[in-house]
Design a protein around this motif. Structure first.
Motif, PDB file in Angstrom:
ATOM      1  N   ALA A  49     -66.386 120.006  28.685  1.00  0.00           N
ATOM      2  CA  ALA A  49     -66.518 119.319  30.066  1.00  0.00           C
ATOM      3  C   ALA A  49     -66.917 120.445  31.332  1.00  0.00           C
ATOM      4  CB  ALA A  49     -65.152 118.848  30.603  1.00  0.00           C
ATOM      5  N   TYR A  50     -66.342 121.685  31.036  1.00  0.00           N
ATOM      6  CA  TYR A  50     -66.846 122.645  31.984  1.00  0.00           C
ATOM      7  C   TYR A  50     -68.169 123.667  31.610  1.00  0.00           C
ATOM      8  CZ  TYR A  50     -62.883 121.224  34.640  1.00  0.00           C
ATOM      9  OH  TYR A  50     -62.222 120.387  35.564  1.00  0.00           O
ATOM     10  N   GLU A  54     -73.205 119.240  34.986  1.00  0.00           N
ATOM     11  CA  GLU A  54     -72.681 118.182  35.859  1.00  0.00           C
ATOM     12  C   GLU A  54     -73.329 116.894  35.689  1.00  0.00           C
ATOM     13  OE1 GLU A  54     -69.623 117.792  39.873  1.00  0.00           O
ATOM     14  OE2 GLU A  54     -70.746 119.813  39.415  1.00  0.00           O
ATOM     15  N   THR A  59     -67.393 113.035  38.030  1.00  0.00           N
ATOM     16  CA  THR A  59     -66.884 114.263  38.319  1.00  0.00           C
ATOM     17  C   THR A  59     -66.699 114.901  37.124  1.00  0.00           C
ATOM     18  OG1 THR A  59     -64.720 113.477  38.650  1.00  0.00           O
ATOM     19  CG2 THR A  59     -65.893 113.240  40.564  1.00  0.00           C
ATOM     20  N   ARG A  60     -66.199 116.100  37.291  1.00  0.00           N
ATOM     21  CA  ARG A  60     -66.094 117.038  36.061  1.00  0.00           C
ATOM     22  C   ARG A  60     -64.634 116.536  35.621  1.00  0.00           C
ATOM     23  NH1 ARG A  60     -69.342 121.172  34.018  1.00  0.00           N
ATOM     24  NH2 ARG A  60     -70.718 121.843  35.656  1.00  0.00           N
ATOM     25  N   LEU A  64     -63.822 115.485  31.786  1.00  0.00           N
ATOM     26  CA  LEU A  64     -62.581 116.110  31.210  1.00  0.00           C
ATOM     27  C   LEU A  64     -61.432 114.898  30.870  1.00  0.00           C
ATOM     28  CD1 LEU A  64     -61.057 118.378  30.214  1.00  0.00           C
ATOM     29  CD2 LEU A  64     -59.964 118.861  32.320  1.00  0.00           C
TER      30      LEU A  64
END
Length: 109
Positions: A49-50, A54, A59-60, A64
């Motif tokens: 996810a990170y 993006e 949103t991240r 996640l």
């Protein structure tokens, strides 16, 4: 790993205590395999996810959450498979032993 024993208890009428044949084998604990697999899956979700780009729509944190569910379930499945393989390997190391029941005042200890 915890040893498992299959004990055949002699009946009280059998007279003097005789040796008993028992099967002794190690068996892995199930839950540590599942928890470890799930944690590895969630860690993989965090990394995925990170480290990726993006997304505009999500949103991240949302990404996640989705990845944690899917990767966590995949890790859980792989942990269960690892437990099955380990249990199968350890089952081949089963051995027979002779147990001798204790008599006298120390028998209950």
């Amino acid at each position: 790993m915890e040893p498992q024993q299959h004990n055949a208890q002699p009946s009280p009428e059998s007279g003097p205590s005789r040796p008993i044949e028992v099967t002794v084998r190690s068996s892995p604990k199930f839950w540590p395999f599942l928890v470890t697999g799930a944690l590895i899956g969630v860690f993989a979700a965090i990394v995925s996810a990170y480290t990726g780009e993006e997304a505009v729509e999500f949103t991240r944190g949302a990404v996640l959450g989705f990845l944690a569910v899917f990767f966590g379930m995949a890790g859980l499945t792989l942990g269960a498979i690892a437990w099955l393989v380990t249990d199968r390997v350890l089952r081949k190391r089963t051995r027979r032993a002779t147990a001798v029941p204790l008599e006298g005042p120390n028998a209950a200890h």
